[in-house]
Design an enzyme around this catalytic site. Structure first.
Site, short mmCIF file in Angstrom:
data_model
loop_
_atom_site.label_atom_id
_atom_site.label_comp_id
_atom_site.label_asym_id
_atom_site.label_seq_id
_atom_site.Cartn_x
_atom_site.Cartn_y
_atom_site.Cartn_z
N CYS A 9 -31.68 27.63 13.02
CA CYS A 9 -32.82 28.41 12.51
C CYS A 9 -32.28 29.31 11.41
O CYS A 9 -31.57 30.28 11.68
CB CYS A 9 -33.46 29.24 13.63
SG CYS A 9 -34.86 30.23 13.04
N GLU A 25 -37.42 23.93 8.12
CA GLU A 25 -36.23 23.09 8.13
C GLU A 25 -36.33 22.12 6.97
O GLU A 25 -37.43 21.76 6.55
CB GLU A 25 -36.11 22.34 9.47
CG GLU A 25 -34.72 21.80 9.74
CD GLU A 25 -33.64 22.86 9.66
OE1 GLU A 25 -33.00 22.97 8.58
OE2 GLU A 25 -33.43 23.59 10.64
#
Length: 272
Positions: free
Chosen positions: A2, A114
């Site tokens: 993350c 992402e």
């Protein structure tokens, strides 16, 4: 992993969602659609109130800095490298094992970003025909639109270069715990592109479902070899969706709700 996420929910909404008992309005953060490492972030934690006679844990909405600084660190320079802690090793790593045992939190988000490098783009980079492949950002979030409760840990660090009375004397920092990305089908998959989270990236933030919140936040639970390790198990599959967003999200200087707008297909040159 993350490395970037969005957090646009109002504190009042988080108070309701998590059953917050104490929140200081002066700690309100503005909506942030491109949260980057070392920024201040909202977290949920259970902890006795400072200087209170009653030592019972109180659920609080607090502002911490993203990027954990271990209590024993000589300085905070490594914080940007400590934004994530792997679920598989969080109980053993010197920087994370004590916070995991004693100081766990939830880091609320809308979802996380992402990036995917398309096969043809990656091949051009390998062949030296492109210095850096273009990557398509995806936004990943709960398919039902609920808050994304990322498992986290936090720690205190004393800055010995400033006096005790200085409000900057204590840093409170946090990390997001990550786990292996789901290999099963997404709850809602994009029309074109990845069919599972693992197609996007092999890691993902550990999402805590509401039935795990109380146990995760309970500071009395220090059973790192039993019940706490059980809480590190990934949630049931099929709860997430993912969709392509503008490559503007790749620049941390860009910040606005338009970053979360769903594209009908990946941008030209960044096909999955």
């Amino acid at each position: 992993m993350c490395g970037r996420y969005a957090a646009s929910r109002k504190p009042e909404d988080l108070v309701e969602a998590f059953g917050i008992e104490r929140w200081e309005p002066e700690e309100t953060l503005a909506p942030d659609w491109n949260v980057a490492p070392t920024k201040e972030v909202h977290v949920v934690l259970d902890r006795p109130l400072k200087d209170a006679a009653d030592l019972r844990p109180v659920r609080q909405l607090r502002v911490l800095k993203w990027g954990l600084v271990p209590s024993w660190a000589a300085d905070p320079s490594g914080a940007a490298r400590m934004i994530n802690a792997r679920a598989e090793t969080v109980a053993e790593k010197p920087s994370f094992r004590r916070p995991f045992a004693e100081r766990r939190c939830i880091i609320p988000a809308d979802g996380y970003y992402e990036w995917v490098t398309a096969h043809d783009e990656r091949q051009l980079e390998v062949e030296g025909k492109r210095k850096r492949a273009r990557k398509q950002p995806y936004f990943v979030l709960p398919s039902d639109g609920s808050v994304f409760a990322m498992a986290g840990i936090y720690e205190f660090w004393r800055d010995r270069t400033v006096p005790d009375a200085d409000p900057r004397a204590w840093w409170v920092t946090c990390s997001v715990i990550t786990t292996e990305a789901e290999t099963g089908p997404l709850g809602v998959a994009p029309a074109e592109g990845p069919r599972s989270l693992s197609d996007i990236h092999p890691r993902m933030p550990l999402m805590l479902t509401p039935d795990r919140w109380d146990a995760w936040l309970d500071p009395a639970n220090t059973d790192t070899e039993g019940s706490l390790r059980d809480l590190l198990a990934p949630p049931p599959g099929g709860l997430m969706r993912a969709y392509p967003v503008s490559t503007a999200a790749s620049n941390v200087r860009n910040n606005g709700p338009e970053l979360l707008e769903e594209l009908a297909a990946p941008e030209e040159g960044t096909l999955f």
